[in-house]
Design an enzyme around this catalytic site. Structure first.
Site, PDB file in Angstrom:
ATOM      1  N   ARG A 138       0.315  -6.106   6.233  1.00  0.00           N
ATOM      2  CA  ARG A 138       0.253  -6.666   4.891  1.00  0.00           C
ATOM      3  C   ARG A 138      -0.343  -5.610   3.974  1.00  0.00           C
ATOM      4  NH1 ARG A 138      -3.068 -12.136   3.565  1.00  0.00           N
ATOM      5  NH2 ARG A 138      -4.792 -10.696   3.691  1.00  0.00           N
ATOM      6  N   THR A 174      -0.394  -5.218  -2.669  1.00  0.00           N
ATOM      7  CA  THR A 174       0.627  -6.196  -3.075  1.00  0.00           C
ATOM      8  C   THR A 174       0.546  -7.477  -2.248  1.00  0.00           C
ATOM      9  OG1 THR A 174       2.224  -5.402  -1.457  1.00  0.00           O
ATOM     10  CG2 THR A 174       2.204  -4.295  -3.609  1.00  0.00           C
ATOM     11  N   ASP A 203     -10.629 -10.522   9.962  1.00  0.00           N
ATOM     12  CA  ASP A 203      -9.395  -9.771  10.222  1.00  0.00           C
ATOM     13  C   ASP A 203      -9.102  -9.789  11.730  1.00  0.00           C
ATOM     14  OD1 ASP A 203      -7.777  -7.099   8.763  1.00  0.00           O
ATOM     15  OD2 ASP A 203      -7.667  -7.447  10.921  1.00  0.00           O
ATOM     16  N   ASP A 232      -8.490  -6.330  13.532  1.00  0.00           N
ATOM     17  CA  ASP A 232      -9.729  -5.555  13.678  1.00  0.00           C
ATOM     18  C   ASP A 232     -10.643  -6.161  14.741  1.00  0.00           C
ATOM     19  OD1 ASP A 232      -9.030  -3.648  11.841  1.00  0.00           O
ATOM     20  OD2 ASP A 232     -10.074  -4.612  10.165  1.00  0.00           O
TER      21      ASP A 232
HETATM   22  C1  PRP Z   1      -2.541 -10.067   9.537  1.00  0.00           C
HETATM   23  C2  PRP Z   1      -2.123 -11.161  10.467  1.00  0.00           C
HETATM   24  C3  PRP Z   1      -0.770 -11.554   9.953  1.00  0.00           C
HETATM   25  C4  PRP Z   1      -0.942 -11.357   8.473  1.00  0.00           C
HETATM   26  C5  PRP Z   1      -1.156 -12.699   7.854  1.00  0.00           C
HETATM   27  O1  PRP Z   1      -1.951  -8.882   9.883  1.00  0.00           O
HETATM   28  O2  PRP Z   1      -2.124 -10.775  11.814  1.00  0.00           O
HETATM   29  O3  PRP Z   1       0.278 -10.751  10.447  1.00  0.00           O
HETATM   30  O4  PRP Z   1      -2.103 -10.555   8.257  1.00  0.00           O
HETATM   31  O5  PRP Z   1      -1.156 -12.610   6.484  1.00  0.00           O
HETATM   32  P1  PRP Z   1       0.013 -13.228   5.584  1.00  0.00           P
HETATM   33  O6  PRP Z   1       0.302 -14.583   6.132  1.00  0.00           O
HETATM   34  O7  PRP Z   1      -0.599 -13.258   4.222  1.00  0.00           O
HETATM   35  O8  PRP Z   1       1.195 -12.316   5.657  1.00  0.00           O
HETATM   36  P2  PRP Z   1      -2.313  -7.507   9.140  1.00  0.00           P
HETATM   37  O9  PRP Z   1      -1.373  -7.284   8.005  1.00  0.00           O
HETATM   38  O10 PRP Z   1      -3.770  -7.476   8.823  1.00  0.00           O
HETATM   39  O11 PRP Z   1      -1.934  -6.426  10.220  1.00  0.00           O
HETATM   40  P3  PRP Z   1      -2.567  -6.146  11.673  1.00  0.00           P
HETATM   41  O12 PRP Z   1      -2.139  -7.272  12.572  1.00  0.00           O
HETATM   42  O13 PRP Z   1      -1.937  -4.858  12.043  1.00  0.00           O
HETATM   43  O14 PRP Z   1      -4.057  -6.057  11.542  1.00  0.00           O
HETATM   44  N1  URA Z   2      -5.028 -11.543   8.106  1.00  0.00           N
HETATM   45  C1  URA Z   2      -6.131 -11.690   8.875  1.00  0.00           C
HETATM   46  O1  URA Z   2      -6.306 -10.977   9.882  1.00  0.00           O
HETATM   47  N2  URA Z   2      -7.036 -12.619   8.513  1.00  0.00           N
HETATM   48  C2  URA Z   2      -6.878 -13.397   7.441  1.00  0.00           C
HETATM   49  O2  URA Z   2      -7.741 -14.246   7.173  1.00  0.00           O
HETATM   50  C3  URA Z   2      -5.719 -13.221   6.654  1.00  0.00           C
HETATM   51  C4  URA Z   2      -4.811 -12.305   7.019  1.00  0.00           C
END
Ligand code: PRP
Ligand code: URA
Length: 209
Positions: A104, A108, A200, A203
């Site tokens: 994400r 944006t 997160d 993380d």
């Molecule tokens: C997180 C999570 C989802 C997304 C959710 O991933 O694992 O994929 O955010 O957010 P949304 O519903 O608003 O799209 P992130 O983009 O942080 O990537 P990562 O899994 O690589 O940490």
């Molecule tokens: N992605 C995450 O990992 N946590 C949140 O709360 C939202 C998006």
């Protein structure tokens, strides 16, 4: 219209408490995410069709039921979806695993695709998309769009924690996709993080912050 299932099992609620707790370290976080994913898999597979086969017990022959029908594909959304794969594979060891890489964009908040490797026969498979967090729903919607473009015909979405906004977004975009969440939280904050949420997920799984 697809269904939205919010789990109310005490074991899931108990484990989710420690997943949410900021004092839970990555090792325990990963173990708990695996356990909750496995417990969720029990319900996610409830509508799998059965067929009868004949077997011999040590005492006699009998007809008994085994899962029949569609093959399964697990589709973790990278990265955080990876944390849910082992738990599901414990229940569904023959499933193939396809990966969709999305992150994400912090400015944006839109999903950006960076990786895709899917089983060749996804149109024949019951696909289970895995992502711990359903926040705005942008990532899950984009992943499901993408799977449908590649020919997917049957998709379920399984998340640990969802915001109402994310559930609505996926329901609007993909009314044919059943959504399973371990908890439905209150809202998103100004950074589109789920409140109360767990922070997160990527993380916390991989210790990157
Ligand atoms: C997180 C999570 C989802 C997304 C959710 O991933 O694992 O994929 O955010 O957010 P949304 O519903 O608003 O799209 P992130 O983009 O942080 O990537 P990562 O899994 O690589 O940490
Ligand atoms: N992605 C995450 O990992 N946590 C949140 O709360 C939202 C998006």
């Amino acid at each position: 219209m697809a269904k939205v299932v919010v789990f109310d099992h005490p074991l899931i609620k108990h484990k989710l408490t420690f997943i949410r707790d900021k004092n839970t370290g990555s090792k325990e976080f990963r173990e708990l995410v695996t356990e909750v994913s496995m417990l969720m898999g029990y319900e996610v597979t409830r509508d799998f069709p059965l067929e009868e086969i004949e077997i011999e017990t040590p005492v006699t022959t009998m007809k008994s039921q085994v899962i029949s029908g569609k093959k399964v594909g697990l589709i973790p959304i990278l990265r955080a979806g990876l944390g849910m794969v082992d738990g599901m594979l414990n229940l569904l060891p023959a499933a193939r695993v396809g990966h969709v890489g999305l992150y994400r964009d912090p400015e944006t908040l839109k999903p950006v695709e960076y990786y895709c490797k899917l089983p060749q026969d996804i149109e024949e498979r019951e696909l289970i998309v895995l992502d711990p967090m359903l926040a705005t729903g942008g990532s899950a919607t984009a992943a499901i769009d993408f799977l449908k473009e590649k020919g997917a015909t049957s998709i379920k979405l399984v998340c640990l924690i969802a915001a109402p906004e994310g559930v609505d977004a996926v329901k609007d975009a993909h009314p044919d996709v059943d959504i399973y969440v371990a908890a439905l939280d209150e809202k998103l904050n100004d950074h589109a993080y789920i409140v109360p949420g767990l922070g997160d997920a990527g993380d916390r799984l991989f210790g990157t912050k």
